[in-house]
Design an enzyme around this catalytic site. Structure first.
Site, PDB file in Angstrom:
ATOM      1  N   SER A 293       0.837  -1.174  -0.173  1.00  0.00           N
ATOM      2  CA  SER A 293      -0.013  -0.073   0.055  1.00  0.00           C
ATOM      3  C   SER A 293       0.887   1.111  -0.092  1.00  0.00           C
ATOM      4  O   SER A 293       0.538   2.255  -0.579  1.00  0.00           O
ATOM      5  CB  SER A 293      -0.911   0.099   1.318  1.00  0.00           C
ATOM      6  OG  SER A 293      -1.813  -0.880   1.166  1.00  0.00           O
TER       7      SER A 293
ATOM      8  N   GLY B 151      -5.794  -3.695  -7.775  1.00  0.00           N
ATOM      9  CA  GLY B 151      -6.914  -3.104  -7.395  1.00  0.00           C
ATOM     10  C   GLY B 151      -6.775  -1.399  -6.690  1.00  0.00           C
ATOM     11  O   GLY B 151      -7.292  -0.520  -7.071  1.00  0.00           O
TER      12      GLY B 151
ATOM     13  N   ARG C 126     -13.854  -6.932 -10.600  1.00  0.00           N
ATOM     14  CA  ARG C 126     -13.922  -6.357  -9.288  1.00  0.00           C
ATOM     15  C   ARG C 126     -14.800  -5.189  -9.452  1.00  0.00           C
ATOM     16  O   ARG C 126     -14.834  -4.377 -10.348  1.00  0.00           O
ATOM     17  CB  ARG C 126     -12.483  -6.094  -8.736  1.00  0.00           C
ATOM     18  CG  ARG C 126     -11.910  -7.344  -8.699  1.00  0.00           C
ATOM     19  CD  ARG C 126     -10.633  -7.028  -7.954  1.00  0.00           C
ATOM     20  NE  ARG C 126     -10.765  -6.707  -6.615  1.00  0.00           N
ATOM     21  CZ  ARG C 126      -9.641  -6.290  -5.817  1.00  0.00           C
ATOM     22  NH1 ARG C 126      -8.276  -6.490  -6.361  1.00  0.00           N
ATOM     23  NH2 ARG C 126      -9.759  -5.971  -4.715  1.00  0.00           N
TER      24      ARG C 126
ATOM     25  N   SER D 105     -13.139   1.329   3.360  1.00  0.00           N
ATOM     26  CA  SER D 105     -12.169   0.878   2.290  1.00  0.00           C
ATOM     27  C   SER D 105     -11.291   2.118   2.156  1.00  0.00           C
ATOM     28  O   SER D 105     -11.579   3.196   1.839  1.00  0.00           O
ATOM     29  CB  SER D 105     -12.867   0.664   1.004  1.00  0.00           C
ATOM     30  OG  SER D 105     -12.032   1.052  -0.166  1.00  0.00           O
TER      31      SER D 105
ATOM     32  N   GLN E 247      -9.053   2.297  -0.460  1.00  0.00           N
ATOM     33  CA  GLN E 247      -9.055   2.491  -1.491  1.00  0.00           C
ATOM     34  C   GLN E 247     -10.157   3.638  -2.308  1.00  0.00           C
ATOM     35  O   GLN E 247      -9.935   4.529  -2.844  1.00  0.00           O
ATOM     36  CB  GLN E 247      -9.228   1.294  -2.589  1.00  0.00           C
ATOM     37  CG  GLN E 247      -8.099   0.353  -2.484  1.00  0.00           C
ATOM     38  CD  GLN E 247      -8.147  -0.938  -3.093  1.00  0.00           C
ATOM     39  OE1 GLN E 247      -9.311  -1.338  -3.576  1.00  0.00           O
ATOM     40  NE2 GLN E 247      -7.254  -1.871  -3.019  1.00  0.00           N
TER      41      GLN E 247
ATOM     42  N   ASP F  13      -6.703  -8.290   4.838  1.00  0.00           N
ATOM     43  CA  ASP F  13      -6.057  -9.041   3.849  1.00  0.00           C
ATOM     44  C   ASP F  13      -5.425 -10.310   4.584  1.00  0.00           C
ATOM     45  O   ASP F  13      -4.881 -11.260   3.842  1.00  0.00           O
ATOM     46  CB  ASP F  13      -4.684  -8.350   3.360  1.00  0.00           C
ATOM     47  CG  ASP F  13      -5.385  -7.105   2.312  1.00  0.00           C
ATOM     48  OD1 ASP F  13      -6.540  -7.375   1.770  1.00  0.00           O
ATOM     49  OD2 ASP F  13      -4.742  -6.033   2.118  1.00  0.00           O
TER      50      ASP F  13
ATOM     51  N   LYS G  15     -12.339  -9.467  -3.272  1.00  0.00           N
ATOM     52  CA  LYS G  15     -10.941  -9.130  -3.498  1.00  0.00           C
ATOM     53  C   LYS G  15     -10.326  -9.905  -4.647  1.00  0.00           C
ATOM     54  O   LYS G  15     -11.467 -10.067  -5.595  1.00  0.00           O
ATOM     55  CB  LYS G  15     -10.208  -9.644  -1.990  1.00  0.00           C
ATOM     56  CG  LYS G  15     -10.561  -8.994  -0.676  1.00  0.00           C
ATOM     57  CD  LYS G  15      -9.942  -7.523  -0.918  1.00  0.00           C
ATOM     58  CE  LYS G  15     -10.531  -6.805   0.194  1.00  0.00           C
ATOM     59  NZ  LYS G  15     -10.114  -5.564   0.200  1.00  0.00           N
TER      60      LYS G  15
ATOM     61  N   ARG H 168      -2.536 -14.035  -2.045  1.00  0.00           N
ATOM     62  CA  ARG H 168      -2.483 -14.342  -0.776  1.00  0.00           C
ATOM     63  C   ARG H 168      -3.047 -15.821  -0.523  1.00  0.00           C
ATOM     64  O   ARG H 168      -2.831 -16.547   0.428  1.00  0.00           O
ATOM     65  CB  ARG H 168      -3.630 -13.421   0.205  1.00  0.00           C
ATOM     66  CG  ARG H 168      -2.904 -11.967  -0.032  1.00  0.00           C
ATOM     67  CD  ARG H 168      -3.358 -10.906   0.930  1.00  0.00           C
ATOM     68  NE  ARG H 168      -3.026  -9.402   0.641  1.00  0.00           N
ATOM     69  CZ  ARG H 168      -2.040  -8.912   0.781  1.00  0.00           C
ATOM     70  NH1 ARG H 168      -0.855  -9.724   1.265  1.00  0.00           N
ATOM     71  NH2 ARG H 168      -1.857  -7.691   0.187  1.00  0.00           N
TER      72      ARG H 168
HETATM   73  C1  S3P Z   1      -5.514  -1.258   0.364  1.00  0.00           C
HETATM   74  C2  S3P Z   1      -6.873  -1.095   0.614  1.00  0.00           C
HETATM   75  C3  S3P Z   1      -7.403  -2.675   1.112  1.00  0.00           C
HETATM   76  C4  S3P Z   1      -6.684  -3.850   0.970  1.00  0.00           C
HETATM   77  C5  S3P Z   1      -5.886  -3.975  -0.386  1.00  0.00           C
HETATM   78  C6  S3P Z   1      -4.783  -2.408  -0.231  1.00  0.00           C
HETATM   79  C7  S3P Z   1      -4.794   0.019  -0.151  1.00  0.00           C
HETATM   80  O1  S3P Z   1      -8.580  -2.603   0.063  1.00  0.00           O
HETATM   81  O2  S3P Z   1      -7.654  -4.869   0.798  1.00  0.00           O
HETATM   82  O3  S3P Z   1      -4.946  -4.992  -0.261  1.00  0.00           O
HETATM   83  O4  S3P Z   1      -3.643   0.018  -0.364  1.00  0.00           O
HETATM   84  O5  S3P Z   1      -5.562   1.165   0.016  1.00  0.00           O
HETATM   85  P1  S3P Z   1     -10.121  -2.016   0.511  1.00  0.00           P
HETATM   86  O6  S3P Z   1      -9.824  -0.618   0.098  1.00  0.00           O
HETATM   87  O7  S3P Z   1     -10.905  -2.443  -0.779  1.00  0.00           O
HETATM   88  O8  S3P Z   1     -10.587  -2.450   1.809  1.00  0.00           O
END
Ligand code: S3P
EC number: 2.5.1.19
Length: 428
Positions: free
Chosen positions: A20, A91, A119, A164, A166, A312, A339, A386
Protein backbone atom coordinates in the site's frame (compact mmCIF):
# COMPACT_ATOMS: atom_id res chain seq x y z
CA UNK A 1 4.98 -26.50 -7.41
CA UNK A 2 5.45 -29.40 -4.98
CA UNK A 3 5.97 -28.52 -1.28
CA UNK A 4 6.42 -30.66 1.79
CA UNK A 5 6.33 -30.52 5.57
CA UNK A 6 9.17 -28.88 7.53
CA UNK A 7 10.58 -29.86 10.93
CA UNK A 8 11.11 -26.28 12.18
CA UNK A 9 11.37 -22.67 11.04
CA UNK A 10 14.35 -20.75 12.39
CA UNK A 11 16.21 -17.58 11.53
CA UNK A 12 15.70 -13.99 10.50
CA UNK A 13 14.18 -12.39 7.39
CA UNK A 14 13.71 -8.84 6.16
CA UNK A 15 10.10 -8.43 5.10
CA UNK A 16 9.80 -6.66 1.70
CA UNK A 17 8.26 -3.19 1.53
CA UNK A 18 4.62 -2.50 2.20
CA UNK A 19 2.49 -2.74 -0.94
CA UNK A 20 0.00 0.00 0.00
CA UNK A 21 2.79 2.44 0.93
CA UNK A 22 4.87 1.58 -2.17
CA UNK A 23 1.95 2.39 -4.51
CA UNK A 24 1.34 5.69 -2.78
CA UNK A 25 5.03 6.67 -2.84
CA UNK A 26 5.05 6.46 -6.65
CA UNK A 27 1.69 8.17 -7.13
CA UNK A 28 2.38 11.04 -4.74
CA UNK A 29 5.96 11.40 -6.01
CA UNK A 30 4.50 11.73 -9.52
CA UNK A 31 2.11 14.48 -8.37
CA UNK A 32 4.76 16.35 -6.35
CA UNK A 33 7.21 19.02 -7.43
CA UNK A 34 10.81 17.84 -7.05
CA UNK A 35 12.70 14.57 -6.76
CA UNK A 36 11.21 11.90 -4.51
CA UNK A 37 13.43 9.01 -3.42
CA UNK A 38 11.93 5.76 -2.19
CA UNK A 39 13.90 3.12 -0.26
CA UNK A 40 12.67 -0.43 0.37
CA UNK A 41 10.05 -0.06 -2.38
CA UNK A 42 8.22 -3.35 -3.07
CA UNK A 43 9.24 -4.51 -6.56
CA UNK A 44 6.16 -6.76 -6.80
CA UNK A 45 4.05 -6.93 -9.94
CA UNK A 46 1.29 -4.68 -8.54
CA UNK A 47 3.60 -1.78 -7.67
CA UNK A 48 5.43 -2.15 -11.01
CA UNK A 49 2.02 -1.68 -12.68
CA UNK A 50 1.69 1.65 -10.85
CA UNK A 51 5.14 2.75 -12.08
CA UNK A 52 4.22 1.74 -15.63
CA UNK A 53 0.96 3.74 -15.57
CA UNK A 54 2.64 6.94 -14.37
CA UNK A 55 5.44 6.56 -16.92
CA UNK A 56 2.71 6.45 -19.56
CA UNK A 57 1.54 9.83 -18.25
CA UNK A 58 5.00 11.28 -18.89
CA UNK A 59 6.54 10.97 -15.42
CA UNK A 60 10.24 10.06 -15.34
CA UNK A 61 10.71 7.21 -12.85
CA UNK A 62 13.91 5.20 -12.25
CA UNK A 63 13.51 1.85 -10.55
CA UNK A 64 16.35 -0.38 -9.50
CA UNK A 65 15.10 -3.22 -7.31
CA UNK A 66 13.79 -1.63 -4.14
CA UNK A 67 15.24 1.84 -4.92
CA UNK A 68 13.00 4.22 -6.82
CA UNK A 69 13.50 7.84 -7.87
CA UNK A 70 10.57 9.87 -9.17
CA UNK A 71 11.27 13.14 -10.96
CA UNK A 72 8.01 14.94 -10.19
CA UNK A 73 7.03 18.15 -11.96
CA UNK A 74 3.69 18.73 -10.25
CA UNK A 75 0.21 17.41 -10.91
CA UNK A 76 -0.32 19.72 -13.93
CA UNK A 77 2.58 18.07 -15.76
CA UNK A 78 0.83 14.69 -16.13
CA UNK A 79 0.11 14.15 -19.82
CA UNK A 80 -2.51 12.23 -21.78
CA UNK A 81 -1.41 8.57 -22.05
CA UNK A 82 -1.11 7.40 -25.66
CA UNK A 83 -2.15 3.84 -24.79
CA UNK A 84 -4.25 1.92 -22.29
CA UNK A 85 -3.24 2.28 -18.61
CA UNK A 86 -2.82 -1.39 -17.66
CA UNK A 87 -3.11 -1.98 -13.91
CA UNK A 88 -2.50 -5.75 -14.12
CA UNK A 89 -3.93 -7.39 -10.97
CA UNK A 90 -3.83 -4.25 -8.84
CA UNK A 91 -7.04 -2.92 -7.26
CA UNK A 92 -5.10 -0.21 -5.43
CA UNK A 93 -3.56 1.08 -8.68
CA UNK A 94 -6.86 1.37 -10.51
CA UNK A 95 -8.97 2.78 -7.70
CA UNK A 96 -6.48 5.41 -6.49
CA UNK A 97 -5.50 6.36 -10.03
CA UNK A 98 -9.16 6.95 -10.94
CA UNK A 99 -9.24 9.64 -8.25
CA UNK A 100 -6.25 11.31 -9.90
CA UNK A 101 -7.46 10.88 -13.51
CA UNK A 102 -10.93 12.25 -12.69
CA UNK A 103 -9.54 15.77 -12.39
CA UNK A 104 -6.84 15.75 -15.09
CA UNK A 105 -7.73 17.59 -18.31
CA UNK A 106 -7.26 14.63 -20.66
CA UNK A 107 -8.73 11.33 -21.82
CA UNK A 108 -7.55 8.00 -20.49
CA UNK A 109 -8.60 4.35 -20.71
CA UNK A 110 -7.91 1.94 -17.85
CA UNK A 111 -8.08 -1.86 -17.61
CA UNK A 112 -6.30 -4.82 -16.01
CA UNK A 113 -6.33 -8.61 -15.90
CA UNK A 114 -9.26 -11.07 -15.66
CA UNK A 115 -9.53 -10.63 -11.89
CA UNK A 116 -9.66 -6.82 -12.15
CA UNK A 117 -12.41 -7.14 -14.80
CA UNK A 118 -14.63 -8.78 -12.15
CA UNK A 119 -14.00 -6.32 -9.31
CA UNK A 120 -16.56 -3.61 -8.48
CA UNK A 121 -15.57 -0.09 -9.52
CA UNK A 122 -18.83 1.81 -8.89
CA UNK A 123 -17.79 2.12 -5.24
CA UNK A 124 -15.21 4.58 -6.59
CA UNK A 125 -16.76 5.84 -9.85
CA UNK A 126 -20.06 6.81 -8.15
CA UNK A 127 -18.57 9.26 -5.60
CA UNK A 128 -16.21 10.58 -8.27
CA UNK A 129 -19.18 11.21 -10.58
CA UNK A 130 -20.89 13.09 -7.73
CA UNK A 131 -17.82 15.35 -7.76
CA UNK A 132 -18.31 15.98 -11.50
CA UNK A 133 -16.10 13.23 -12.99
CA UNK A 134 -16.89 11.81 -16.42
CA UNK A 135 -16.23 8.08 -16.21
CA UNK A 136 -17.74 5.32 -18.30
CA UNK A 137 -17.28 1.58 -18.42
CA UNK A 138 -19.02 -1.76 -18.67
CA UNK A 139 -22.30 -2.00 -16.74
CA UNK A 140 -22.53 1.77 -16.29
CA UNK A 141 -19.04 2.19 -14.87
CA UNK A 142 -19.04 -0.90 -12.62
CA UNK A 143 -16.42 -2.90 -14.54
CA UNK A 144 -13.29 -2.35 -16.62
CA UNK A 145 -12.39 -1.26 -19.22
CA UNK A 146 -13.12 2.24 -17.93
CA UNK A 147 -12.65 5.52 -19.74
CA UNK A 148 -12.11 8.84 -18.02
CA UNK A 149 -12.54 12.30 -19.54
CA UNK A 150 -11.02 14.59 -16.96
CA UNK A 151 -13.17 17.50 -15.82
CA UNK A 152 -13.40 20.16 -13.15
CA UNK A 153 -14.47 18.75 -9.83
CA UNK A 154 -16.27 20.12 -6.79
CA UNK A 155 -15.81 18.98 -3.19
CA UNK A 156 -18.37 16.65 -1.59
CA UNK A 157 -19.21 15.17 1.80
CA UNK A 158 -19.10 11.47 1.08
CA UNK A 159 -20.35 8.84 3.52
CA UNK A 160 -18.95 5.53 2.32
CA UNK A 161 -21.03 2.41 2.93
CA UNK A 162 -17.84 0.32 3.38
CA UNK A 163 -14.60 0.88 5.27
CA UNK A 164 -12.18 0.95 2.33
CA UNK A 165 -8.90 2.80 2.02
CA UNK A 166 -9.13 2.53 -1.75
CA UNK A 167 -12.47 4.39 -1.82
CA UNK A 168 -11.32 6.93 0.78
CA UNK A 169 -8.04 7.56 -1.06
CA UNK A 170 -9.66 7.89 -4.51
CA UNK A 171 -12.11 10.51 -3.21
CA UNK A 172 -9.35 12.40 -1.33
CA UNK A 173 -7.13 12.44 -4.44
CA UNK A 174 -10.02 13.85 -6.46
CA UNK A 175 -10.65 16.25 -3.56
CA UNK A 176 -7.07 17.52 -3.88
CA UNK A 177 -8.04 18.77 -7.36
CA UNK A 178 -11.60 19.91 -6.50
CA UNK A 179 -13.06 23.28 -5.66
CA UNK A 180 -13.71 23.57 -1.93
CA UNK A 181 -13.41 20.90 0.72
CA UNK A 182 -14.01 17.16 0.37
CA UNK A 183 -14.84 14.97 3.37
CA UNK A 184 -14.95 11.17 3.47
CA UNK A 185 -16.61 9.36 6.38
CA UNK A 186 -16.37 5.57 6.84
CA UNK A 187 -18.26 3.10 9.03
CA UNK A 188 -14.91 2.02 10.58
CA UNK A 189 -11.49 3.56 10.11
CA UNK A 190 -9.57 1.96 7.20
CA UNK A 191 -5.79 2.03 6.72
CA UNK A 192 -4.55 5.63 6.76
CA UNK A 193 -1.38 5.50 4.63
CA UNK A 194 -2.78 8.10 2.22
CA UNK A 195 -3.36 10.60 5.02
CA UNK A 196 0.07 9.98 6.57
CA UNK A 197 1.93 10.18 3.28
CA UNK A 198 0.06 13.21 1.93
CA UNK A 199 1.11 14.99 5.15
CA UNK A 200 4.72 13.94 4.50
CA UNK A 201 4.39 15.58 1.05
CA UNK A 202 3.20 18.80 2.71
CA UNK A 203 -0.58 18.51 2.23
CA UNK A 204 -2.88 19.60 5.05
CA UNK A 205 -5.73 17.29 6.02
CA UNK A 206 -8.03 17.28 8.99
CA UNK A 207 -9.14 14.08 10.66
CA UNK A 208 -11.89 13.35 13.15
CA UNK A 209 -12.35 9.70 14.16
CA UNK A 210 -13.72 8.08 10.99
CA UNK A 211 -13.77 11.27 8.83
CA UNK A 212 -11.02 12.92 6.79
CA UNK A 213 -11.20 16.28 4.99
CA UNK A 214 -8.99 17.82 2.34
CA UNK A 215 -9.14 21.22 0.67
CA UNK A 216 -8.49 21.38 -3.06
CA UNK A 217 -5.66 23.23 -4.78
CA UNK A 218 -2.79 22.21 -2.47
CA UNK A 219 0.63 21.38 -3.95
CA UNK A 220 2.69 18.30 -3.05
CA UNK A 221 6.38 18.78 -2.32
CA UNK A 222 8.82 15.91 -3.00
CA UNK A 223 9.83 13.74 -0.02
CA UNK A 224 12.29 10.97 0.90
CA UNK A 225 10.33 7.86 1.75
CA UNK A 226 11.44 4.71 3.58
CA UNK A 227 8.84 1.98 3.12
CA UNK A 228 8.54 -0.32 6.15
CA UNK A 229 8.07 -4.07 5.60
CA UNK A 230 4.53 -5.17 4.77
CA UNK A 231 2.73 -6.56 7.83
CA UNK A 232 0.38 -8.36 5.42
CA UNK A 233 3.43 -10.26 4.09
CA UNK A 234 4.90 -10.73 7.57
CA UNK A 235 1.56 -12.26 8.62
CA UNK A 236 2.35 -15.46 6.68
CA UNK A 237 5.54 -15.98 8.68
CA UNK A 238 3.94 -14.93 11.96
CA UNK A 239 1.36 -17.68 11.43
CA UNK A 240 4.01 -20.16 10.27
CA UNK A 241 6.24 -19.46 13.29
CA UNK A 242 3.30 -19.99 15.67
CA UNK A 243 2.12 -23.25 14.00
CA UNK A 244 5.28 -25.13 12.98
CA UNK A 245 6.91 -27.06 15.88
CA UNK A 246 10.32 -25.97 17.26
CA UNK A 247 10.21 -22.59 15.52
CA UNK A 248 11.53 -19.15 16.34
CA UNK A 249 11.59 -16.44 13.67
CA UNK A 250 12.72 -12.81 13.70
CA UNK A 251 10.97 -10.51 11.19
CA UNK A 252 12.85 -7.26 10.65
CA UNK A 253 11.40 -3.78 9.98
CA UNK A 254 7.72 -4.67 9.88
CA UNK A 255 5.21 -1.80 9.49
CA UNK A 256 3.22 -1.32 12.70
CA UNK A 257 0.68 1.29 11.64
CA UNK A 258 -2.25 0.72 14.07
CA UNK A 259 -4.74 0.59 11.18
CA UNK A 260 -2.94 -2.56 9.98
CA UNK A 261 -2.03 -4.46 13.16
CA UNK A 262 -5.22 -6.51 13.61
CA UNK A 263 -3.16 -9.67 12.98
CA UNK A 264 -1.00 -8.91 16.04
CA UNK A 265 -4.12 -8.51 18.22
CA UNK A 266 -5.52 -11.79 16.90
CA UNK A 267 -2.28 -13.71 17.46
CA UNK A 268 -2.03 -12.34 21.00
CA UNK A 269 -5.69 -13.26 21.69
CA UNK A 270 -5.00 -16.78 20.38
CA UNK A 271 -2.18 -17.07 22.90
CA UNK A 272 0.77 -16.82 20.49
CA UNK A 273 4.27 -16.13 21.79
CA UNK A 274 4.82 -12.89 19.92
CA UNK A 275 7.15 -10.10 20.93
CA UNK A 276 7.49 -6.62 19.42
CA UNK A 277 11.10 -5.42 19.64
CA UNK A 278 12.44 -1.92 18.99
CA UNK A 279 10.27 0.43 17.07
CA UNK A 280 11.00 3.48 14.96
CA UNK A 281 9.15 5.88 12.70
CA UNK A 282 9.59 6.93 9.08
CA UNK A 283 7.40 9.51 7.29
CA UNK A 284 4.91 9.06 10.13
CA UNK A 285 4.77 5.27 9.60
CA UNK A 286 5.82 3.24 12.68
CA UNK A 287 7.74 -0.02 12.26
CA UNK A 288 9.69 -2.53 14.35
CA UNK A 289 11.05 -6.08 14.64
CA UNK A 290 8.80 -9.00 15.55
CA UNK A 291 9.77 -12.32 17.15
CA UNK A 292 7.40 -15.29 16.93
CA UNK A 293 7.76 -18.74 18.48
CA UNK A 294 5.85 -22.02 18.31
CA UNK A 295 2.74 -21.58 20.43
CA UNK A 296 -0.31 -23.49 21.60
CA UNK A 297 -3.24 -21.62 20.15
CA UNK A 298 -6.88 -21.19 21.09
CA UNK A 299 -9.85 -20.22 18.89
CA UNK A 300 -11.09 -16.60 18.69
CA UNK A 301 -14.09 -14.64 17.38
CA UNK A 302 -13.20 -11.93 14.89
CA UNK A 303 -15.65 -9.24 13.72
CA UNK A 304 -16.58 -5.52 13.85
CA UNK A 305 -14.02 -2.75 13.60
CA UNK A 306 -10.99 -5.07 13.66
CA UNK A 307 -11.97 -6.39 10.20
CA UNK A 308 -10.50 -3.50 8.13
CA UNK A 309 -7.33 -3.82 10.27
CA UNK A 310 -6.75 -7.41 9.10
CA UNK A 311 -8.87 -7.88 5.97
CA UNK A 312 -5.94 -9.12 3.84
CA UNK A 313 -4.82 -11.51 6.61
CA UNK A 314 -8.04 -13.55 6.78
CA UNK A 315 -6.78 -16.35 4.48
CA UNK A 316 -3.77 -16.98 6.73
CA UNK A 317 -5.85 -16.53 9.91
CA UNK A 318 -8.19 -19.27 8.60
CA UNK A 319 -5.23 -21.64 8.27
CA UNK A 320 -3.97 -20.65 11.73
CA UNK A 321 -7.43 -21.38 13.16
CA UNK A 322 -7.20 -25.01 11.97
CA UNK A 323 -4.33 -25.35 14.48
CA UNK A 324 -6.17 -23.68 17.40
CA UNK A 325 -8.30 -25.46 20.05
CA UNK A 326 -11.99 -24.65 19.53
CA UNK A 327 -14.14 -23.00 16.86
CA UNK A 328 -12.93 -19.76 15.30
CA UNK A 329 -15.68 -17.52 13.91
CA UNK A 330 -14.91 -14.75 11.39
CA UNK A 331 -17.82 -12.39 10.68
CA UNK A 332 -18.52 -8.89 9.22
CA UNK A 333 -16.06 -9.72 6.43
CA UNK A 334 -18.30 -9.74 3.31
CA UNK A 335 -15.61 -7.58 1.63
CA UNK A 336 -13.66 -10.84 1.18
CA UNK A 337 -16.01 -11.65 -1.69
CA UNK A 338 -14.67 -8.76 -3.83
CA UNK A 339 -10.92 -9.21 -3.36
CA UNK A 340 -8.53 -10.70 -5.98
CA UNK A 341 -10.77 -13.79 -5.72
CA UNK A 342 -13.90 -14.41 -3.66
CA UNK A 343 -11.76 -15.25 -0.63
CA UNK A 344 -14.58 -16.88 1.33
CA UNK A 345 -14.93 -19.40 -1.51
CA UNK A 346 -11.23 -19.89 -2.28
CA UNK A 347 -10.12 -20.22 1.37
CA UNK A 348 -12.87 -22.75 2.12
CA UNK A 349 -12.39 -24.81 -1.05
CA UNK A 350 -8.58 -25.02 -0.81
CA UNK A 351 -8.43 -25.71 2.95
CA UNK A 352 -11.08 -28.43 2.53
CA UNK A 353 -8.86 -30.08 -0.09
CA UNK A 354 -6.16 -30.33 2.61
CA UNK A 355 -8.64 -32.02 4.96
CA UNK A 356 -9.75 -29.03 7.07
CA UNK A 357 -13.21 -28.75 8.56
CA UNK A 358 -14.36 -25.25 7.62
CA UNK A 359 -17.73 -23.73 6.72
CA UNK A 360 -18.45 -20.61 4.70
CA UNK A 361 -20.98 -18.09 6.08
CA UNK A 362 -22.61 -15.04 4.46
CA UNK A 363 -19.95 -12.68 5.81
CA UNK A 364 -17.07 -14.89 6.84
CA UNK A 365 -16.39 -18.47 7.91
CA UNK A 366 -16.23 -20.94 10.80
CA UNK A 367 -13.13 -23.04 11.33
CA UNK A 368 -13.08 -26.07 13.60
CA UNK A 369 -9.84 -26.85 15.44
CA UNK A 370 -7.53 -28.36 16.26
CA UNK A 371 -7.09 -30.52 13.17
CA UNK A 372 -4.38 -32.50 11.44
CA UNK A 373 -4.18 -31.39 7.80
CA UNK A 374 -3.47 -34.47 5.74
CA UNK A 375 -2.69 -32.75 2.41
CA UNK A 376 -1.52 -35.07 -0.30
CA UNK A 377 -3.44 -33.58 -3.25
CA UNK A 378 -3.39 -30.61 -5.58
CA UNK A 379 -4.53 -27.13 -4.55
CA UNK A 380 -4.59 -23.83 -6.44
CA UNK A 381 -4.01 -20.16 -5.70
CA UNK A 382 -6.75 -19.40 -8.26
CA UNK A 383 -4.41 -16.60 -9.34
CA UNK A 384 -4.70 -14.91 -5.92
CA UNK A 385 -1.33 -14.12 -4.28
CA UNK A 386 -2.59 -14.36 -0.70
CA UNK A 387 -4.26 -17.73 -1.33
CA UNK A 388 -0.99 -18.94 -2.91
CA UNK A 389 1.06 -17.88 0.15
CA UNK A 390 -1.48 -19.33 2.59
CA UNK A 391 -1.13 -22.67 0.78
CA UNK A 392 2.68 -22.34 0.78
CA UNK A 393 2.58 -22.03 4.59
CA UNK A 394 0.00 -24.84 4.84
CA UNK A 395 2.40 -27.17 3.03
CA UNK A 396 4.87 -26.85 5.90
CA UNK A 397 2.40 -28.59 8.28
CA UNK A 398 0.50 -31.08 6.07
CA UNK A 399 1.22 -34.78 6.63
CA UNK A 400 1.66 -35.45 2.90
CA UNK A 401 3.32 -33.11 0.38
CA UNK A 402 1.00 -30.92 -1.70
CA UNK A 403 1.09 -29.65 -5.25
CA UNK A 404 0.28 -25.91 -5.52
CA UNK A 405 -0.99 -24.74 -8.91
CA UNK A 406 -0.58 -21.13 -10.08
CA UNK A 407 1.94 -20.55 -7.28
CA UNK A 408 3.55 -17.71 -9.25
CA UNK A 409 0.58 -15.45 -8.36
CA UNK A 410 2.66 -14.60 -5.25
CA UNK A 411 4.78 -12.26 -7.42
CA UNK A 412 2.04 -9.66 -7.04
CA UNK A 413 3.07 -8.81 -3.48
CA UNK A 414 5.97 -11.03 -2.32
CA UNK A 415 8.29 -12.24 -5.11
CA UNK A 416 10.81 -13.70 -2.61
CA UNK A 417 8.21 -15.55 -0.51
CA UNK A 418 9.37 -19.12 -1.28
CA UNK A 419 13.03 -18.07 -1.06
CA UNK A 420 12.32 -16.77 2.47
CA UNK A 421 10.33 -19.88 3.42
CA UNK A 422 13.15 -22.14 2.19
CA UNK A 423 15.76 -20.10 4.05
CA UNK A 424 13.90 -20.55 7.36
CA UNK A 425 12.94 -24.20 6.83
CA UNK A 426 14.72 -27.07 8.60
CA UNK A 427 13.73 -30.31 6.93
CA UNK A 428 15.62 -33.06 8.74
C1 S3P B 1 -5.57 -1.32 0.10
C2 S3P B 1 -6.81 -1.33 0.72
C3 S3P B 1 -7.56 -2.56 0.99
C4 S3P B 1 -6.68 -3.80 0.88
C5 S3P B 1 -5.81 -3.77 -0.34
C6 S3P B 1 -4.91 -2.56 -0.32
C7 S3P B 1 -4.91 -0.02 -0.13
O1 S3P B 1 -8.61 -2.68 0.06
O2 S3P B 1 -7.48 -4.97 0.89
O3 S3P B 1 -5.02 -4.95 -0.39
O4 S3P B 1 -3.69 -0.01 -0.44
O5 S3P B 1 -5.57 1.02 -0.01
P1 S3P B 1 -10.04 -1.94 0.28
O6 S3P B 1 -9.83 -0.48 0.24
O7 S3P B 1 -10.89 -2.42 -0.86
O8 S3P B 1 -10.52 -2.42 1.61
Amino acid sequence: MKREKVRALNGEIHIPGDKSISHRSVMFGALAKGTTTVKNFLPGADCLSTIDCFRKMGVQIEQNGSDVVIYGKGIDSLSEPASLLDVGNSGTTIRLMLGILAGRPFYSAVAGDESIAKRPMKRVTEPLKQMGAKIDGRAGGEFTPLSVSGSSLKGIDYVSPVASAQIKSAVLLAGLQAEGTTTVTEPHKSRDHTERMLSAFGVELSEDQTSVSITGGQDLTAADIFVPGDISSAAFFLAAGAMVPNSSIVLKNVGLNPTRTGIIDVLQNMGAKLEIKSSADSNAEPYGDLVIETSSLKAVEIGGDIIPRLIDEIPIIALLATQAEGTTVIKDAAELKVKETNRIDTVVSELRKLGAEIEPTEDGMKIYGKQTLKGGGTVSSHGDHRIGMMLGIASSITVEPIEIEQADAIHVSYPTFFEHLNKLSKKS
